[in-house]
Design a protein around this motif. Structure first.
Motif, short mmCIF file in Angstrom:
data_model
loop_
_atom_site.label_atom_id
_atom_site.label_comp_id
_atom_site.label_asym_id
_atom_site.label_seq_id
_atom_site.Cartn_x
_atom_site.Cartn_y
_atom_site.Cartn_z
N LEU A 56 13.91 -63.19 46.79
CA LEU A 56 13.79 -62.18 47.83
C LEU A 56 13.60 -60.82 47.16
CD1 LEU A 56 13.98 -61.56 50.91
CD2 LEU A 56 16.45 -61.19 50.55
N GLU A 57 12.50 -60.14 47.50
CA GLU A 57 12.18 -58.86 46.88
C GLU A 57 12.08 -57.77 47.95
OE1 GLU A 57 8.52 -59.64 44.91
OE2 GLU A 57 9.48 -60.49 43.11
N ASP A 58 12.50 -56.53 47.55
CA ASP A 58 12.31 -55.43 48.49
C ASP A 58 10.88 -54.91 48.40
OD1 ASP A 58 12.17 -53.90 46.19
OD2 ASP A 58 14.18 -53.04 46.41
N ASN A 59 10.58 -53.84 49.15
CA ASN A 59 9.20 -53.38 49.22
C ASN A 59 8.71 -52.75 47.92
OD1 ASN A 59 10.69 -51.06 49.27
ND2 ASN A 59 10.00 -50.40 51.31
N SER A 60 9.64 -52.52 46.96
CA SER A 60 9.23 -52.00 45.65
C SER A 60 9.03 -53.11 44.62
CB SER A 60 10.29 -51.02 45.14
OG SER A 60 11.52 -51.69 44.87
N GLY A 61 9.24 -54.35 45.04
CA GLY A 61 9.09 -55.48 44.12
C GLY A 61 10.34 -55.82 43.35
N ARG A 62 11.45 -55.19 43.65
CA ARG A 62 12.72 -55.46 42.97
C ARG A 62 13.39 -56.70 43.57
NH1 ARG A 62 18.11 -53.73 44.04
NH2 ARG A 62 17.28 -52.63 45.87
N THR A 63 13.81 -57.60 42.72
CA THR A 63 14.50 -58.81 43.18
C THR A 63 15.90 -58.45 43.63
OG1 THR A 63 13.24 -60.23 41.67
CG2 THR A 63 15.32 -61.10 42.52
N ILE A 64 16.22 -58.76 44.88
CA ILE A 64 17.55 -58.44 45.42
C ILE A 64 18.38 -59.70 45.71
CG2 ILE A 64 16.83 -56.22 46.38
CD1 ILE A 64 16.44 -57.57 49.07
N TRP A 65 17.76 -60.85 45.66
CA TRP A 65 18.48 -62.13 45.85
C TRP A 65 17.57 -63.25 45.35
CZ3 TRP A 65 17.34 -66.72 48.22
CH2 TRP A 65 18.40 -67.61 48.43
N GLU A 66 18.16 -64.33 44.83
CA GLU A 66 17.36 -65.49 44.41
C GLU A 66 18.22 -66.75 44.52
OE1 GLU A 66 16.55 -65.77 40.11
OE2 GLU A 66 17.55 -63.81 39.95
N SER A 67 17.56 -67.86 44.80
CA SER A 67 18.29 -69.12 44.97
C SER A 67 18.88 -69.60 43.65
CB SER A 67 17.34 -70.20 45.53
OG SER A 67 16.28 -70.46 44.64
N PHE A 68 18.29 -69.24 42.49
CA PHE A 68 18.84 -69.66 41.20
C PHE A 68 20.23 -69.08 40.97
CE2 PHE A 68 15.13 -71.12 38.27
CZ PHE A 68 14.85 -72.13 39.16
N GLN A 69 20.55 -67.94 41.59
CA GLN A 69 21.89 -67.38 41.45
C GLN A 69 22.83 -67.87 42.56
OE1 GLN A 69 21.70 -63.13 41.16
NE2 GLN A 69 20.78 -63.17 39.11
N ASN A 70 22.29 -68.67 43.46
CA ASN A 70 23.07 -69.25 44.55
C ASN A 70 22.73 -70.73 44.66
OD1 ASN A 70 24.27 -66.69 46.15
ND2 ASN A 70 22.21 -66.21 45.42
N PRO A 71 22.95 -71.52 43.58
CA PRO A 71 22.53 -72.92 43.56
C PRO A 71 23.39 -73.78 44.47
CG PRO A 71 23.81 -72.45 41.61
CD PRO A 71 23.67 -71.15 42.34
N THR A 72 22.90 -75.00 44.72
CA THR A 72 23.71 -75.97 45.46
C THR A 72 24.18 -77.06 44.51
OG1 THR A 72 21.64 -77.04 46.20
CG2 THR A 72 22.69 -75.47 47.70
N ASP A 73 23.42 -78.16 44.37
CA ASP A 73 23.89 -79.25 43.53
C ASP A 73 22.98 -79.55 42.35
OD1 ASP A 73 21.80 -80.30 45.16
OD2 ASP A 73 22.53 -82.33 44.74
N SER A 74 21.86 -78.81 42.19
CA SER A 74 20.87 -79.16 41.18
C SER A 74 20.68 -78.03 40.18
CB SER A 74 19.52 -79.49 41.84
OG SER A 74 19.66 -80.59 42.72
N PHE A 75 20.48 -78.41 38.93
CA PHE A 75 20.24 -77.46 37.84
C PHE A 75 18.79 -77.62 37.39
CE2 PHE A 75 20.62 -75.98 33.39
CZ PHE A 75 21.18 -74.73 33.62
N LEU A 76 17.98 -76.58 37.52
CA LEU A 76 16.56 -76.64 37.23
C LEU A 76 16.22 -75.88 35.96
CD1 LEU A 76 15.07 -76.02 40.81
CD2 LEU A 76 15.49 -78.21 39.66
N GLN A 77 15.02 -76.12 35.44
CA GLN A 77 14.54 -75.41 34.27
C GLN A 77 14.59 -73.90 34.52
OE1 GLN A 77 10.60 -76.88 33.54
NE2 GLN A 77 11.24 -79.02 33.44
N GLY B 51 10.71 -73.27 41.12
CA GLY B 51 11.59 -73.76 42.16
C GLY B 51 12.56 -72.71 42.64
N ASN B 52 12.44 -71.50 42.11
CA ASN B 52 13.33 -70.40 42.50
C ASN B 52 12.76 -69.68 43.72
OD1 ASN B 52 15.40 -68.55 42.44
ND2 ASN B 52 14.61 -67.38 40.70
N LEU B 53 13.58 -69.49 44.74
CA LEU B 53 13.20 -68.71 45.91
C LEU B 53 13.72 -67.30 45.71
CD1 LEU B 53 11.97 -68.59 48.79
CD2 LEU B 53 14.24 -69.24 49.65
#
Length: 708
Positions: free
Chosen positions: A114-135, A110-112
């Motif tokens: 965002l990766e750059d062209n080298s495959g490095r994660t630069i942003w993810e929804s799990f670090q910017n949650p709204t109201d829900s806590f997921l596994q 359930g995590n969205l």
């Protein structure tokens, strides 16, 4: 109709309002949606295979789209964007170090991402949650930023609402829910146990809320404990009392509690005394207080760590955490039905509690002796040459209008109207308790004097005889260990007794709330009470004991040792078998009641509390079973158990068992009981099987029965 893409968004593959992406195992979907009762459009993630849309993340929660012209795309600088129909940015991942040719992928968790062209994660929804806590989601601090959950404003509006949940990173992390800046709920310290069980592929709940009154943060204030199974749910910790008594009685517990007795270390510091130390009272299955401090010491050193710091008010040792200490006030304490931790509350000089038990035993024994002594004197002075029937007729005559001066001379008369005003027309808020004969109310007279008014219930089994019995006996027993009768009222069918007000209720309110009292000795009066029990020993402001409720008391002549009655009155659980079954009562009947009370004091449990427990028939049966098994030490309330006093406590248990023997001839006299309790070298007889060790057909309660 939705056109489904793959699980990735790229600069060349944006998502329009009619499109969506799903994770590889089709567990989650990302796309545009409208909450119930609104046409506004939002970008969100929801469960793909659960009926009904359960949204777990929202991008543009504070800037909704008003139509279906929106687009999700990757910008030239590599950020993930939500655009409206005019190509205006309504939401952005806002990454400063992104690069061209980034891509966003919806993972099976359930995590969205965002990766750059080298495959490095630069942003993810799990670090910017709204109201829900997921596994596999994490809450905490990352690069100086706190991640937390924020509620929707309403089910139709996902914008930020009033509540926020997240970790409070103290020395021991805890999960909090805040309403504005005020805590609303607290999980308790995290014990660092893993939450996901890999081999079983299932989750375990580390924190949960049962949604009770006790889940409200600080429900019972400082030094108060909340138990959702009690009524009221709040109570002060042992050794503490409400800070604002009237607010507490009205159901407002936020003012909390304060210590009755200062800590010994505080007094040592001011007086130079160093010979006494504080002790600790153990509370089991507890949600521990807020703001715990962690110490590296082992379990056997945790107590000393707290004891050596006068500011330390409690400690606990919990698996996965270690030693926890609390300084100053304790707040947000809750009693659980299971699990939880053992919490140790600091109290002044633990030996004082054991002295209180000794005092209780001695005072009740002395009162019983006084009761029996007074019986003989009363008979000789008041009833010489009279039979019981004639005596009662004379006393009843004293209440007639033409002879009102006689009773006025003996005892003041109150009019009903003044007592109704004093008790606010017997309002329920002033009700102190309910006896077998009727309710008791607190009242305040016109001159400000506090009183307790017992109003005879018309439905009770007590008639004018019992009423007059109490009036006559109490009016003659003006002794400091007996509740003082201030007057009475007889108007029409109304019969009321007016007593001095006892601030600290009855002994049972403290004894069975697992509190210990320090009581003074005294009383040389003697009476056959016939209803001696904890609730009939009241306590004044200084915790002095006062015997009450003499409606059942009987007077003996000096040469009498027992009597019969066709009307058995008293409380099952405290009544001797010969009295309960055959109506025969004597001094040994009160000895039996005293034995029950003594065993209740030692165990901290009511005799009748075993009724629904199939393993034990009664407190007497339970004690006898432990005695025969050589395991009698387990009967002792762990809060008063101490090796230094173990021999003395075992002697009290022995005396208690001798007092509750089935046959009256096997029980000691009150004089022998007093001698055994106060002597250090008493040679005690071996007890036989007590009465009522077989399962009874009745439970506790004040009763009346007429023998046929």
């Amino acid at each position: 109709m939705f056109i489904t893409a793959i699980d990735t968004i790229t600069p060349s593959q944006p998502i329009t309002d009619l499109q969506s992406i799903t994770s590889s195992n089709k567990a989650f979907r990302l796309g545009f949606f409208s909450p119930e009762n609104t046409t506004n459009r939002y970008v969100g993630i929801w469960y793909n295979n659960i009926p009904g849309r359960t949204v777990v993340w929202v991008a543009n929660r504070n800037r909704p789209l008003v139509d279906s012209s929106g687009t999700i795309t990757i910008s030239e600088d590599g950020n993930l964007l939500v655009l409206n129909g005019q190509k205006e940015i309504v939401w952005s991942s806002n990454v400063s170090n992104s690069g061209a040719n980034s891509s966003a992928q919806l993972l099976d968790s359930g995590n969205l991402v965002l990766e750059d062209n080298s495959g490095r994660t630069i942003w993810e929804s799990f670090q910017n949650p709204t109201d829900s806590f997921l596994q596999r989601m994490k809450l905490g601090v990352d690069v100086g930023a706190m991640t937390s959950l924020k509620s929707w404003k309403t089910p139709s509006d996902p914008s930020i609402g009033s509540f926020e949940a997240g970790l409070r990173l103290l020395t021991i992390p805890e999960m909090y829910v805040w309403s504005g800046n005020r805590p609303r709920w607290r999980s308790g310290p995290w014990n660092a146990q893993k939450e996901w069980i890999e081999d079983r592929e299932e989750w375990v709940v580390s924190w949960s809320s049962a949604d009770t009154e006790c889940d409200v943060y600080g429900k019972c204030g400082q030094f108060g404990s909340c138990n959702s199974k009690d009524s009221p749910v709040c109570s002060c910790l042992r050794g503490f009392e409400p800070k604002h008594v009237e607010e507490w009685k009205a159901g407002n517990f936020t003012g909390g509690c304060v210590r009755r007795t200062p800590l010994q270390c505080e007094r040592n510091g001011s007086s130079g005394q160093e010979n006494k130390k504080d002790g600790f009272l153990k509370l089991t299955t507890m949600k521990v207080p807020e703001l715990a401090e962690w110490s590296v010491v082992e379990e056997d050193e945790c107590e000393n760590q707290c004891l050596n710091n006068c500011m330390c008010s409690a400690y606990a040792y919990y698996s996965g955490i270690g030693c926890m200490l609390w300084n100053g006030s304790l707040i947000d304490i809750q009693k659980f039905s299971s699990d939880g931790a053992d919490l140790y509350i600091r109290v002044a000089d633990k030996s004082r509690n054991l002295n209180a038990i000794i005092a209780i035993s001695v005072i009740v024994g002395l009162i019983m002796i006084a009761v029996c002594t007074y019986i003989s004197w009363m008979w000789m002075v008041k009833r010489r040459g009279m039979n019981k029937k004639n005596w009662f007729n004379i006393e009843k005559l004293a209440l007639s209008p033409k002879n009102s001066s006689e009773i006025t001379f003996e005892l003041p008369l109150f009019n009903f109207a003044s007592l109704a005003i004093a008790t606010n027309n017997f309002h329920m808020a002033n009700k102190l308790g309910q006896g077998g004969f009727g309710p008791v109310y607190k009242g305040i007279l016109a001159d400000g004097q506090e009183i307790a008014v017992k109003r005879l219930s018309r439905s009770s089994g007590q008639g004018l005889e019992q009423f007059m019995n109490e009036v006559v006996v109490i009016s003659k027993l003006q002794h400091r260990n007996l509740v003082r009768l201030l007057g009475c009222c007889v108007e029409g069918e109304e019969k009321l007794l007016v007593y001095e007000y006892m601030l600290n209720k009855s002994l049972d309110a403290f004894l069975f709330g697992r509190g210990l009292l320090y009581l003074h000795r005294d009383s040389r009066l003697r009476i056959i009470h016939r209803d001696l029990k904890a609730s009939n020993i009241l306590l004044d402001q200084e915790l002095n004991p006062k015997i009450s409720d003499f409606g059942m008391a009987r007077i003996f002549a000096g040469n009498e040792d027992q009597a019969n009655t066709r009307r058995v009155v008293g409380t099952y659980g405290y009544m001797a078998p010969e009295y309960a079954m055959q109506g025969r009562f004597s001094e040994k009947s009160d000895v039996f009641s005293f034995g029950v009370l003594l065993l209740e004091i030692i165990s901290g449990r009511r005799n009748t509390s075993f009724y629904s427990d199939k393993r034990s028939l009664s407190l007497l049966g339970h004690a006898w079973k432990l005695w025969n098994e050589g395991n009698i030490l387990t009967l002792i309330d762990p809060r008063i158990s101490c090796e230094d006093f173990q021999t003395e406590i075992l002697k009290w248990i022995h005396v208690g068992l001798l007092c509750v023997q089935e046959f009256a001839t096997d029980r000691p006299t009150v004089y022998a009981v007093f001698s055994m309790l106060t002597s250090e070298t008493a040679n005690l007889a071996k007890p036989k099987q007590p009465a009522f060790t077989q399962r009874p057909d009745f439970i506790g309660g004040t009763v009346f029965s007429t023998k046929r």
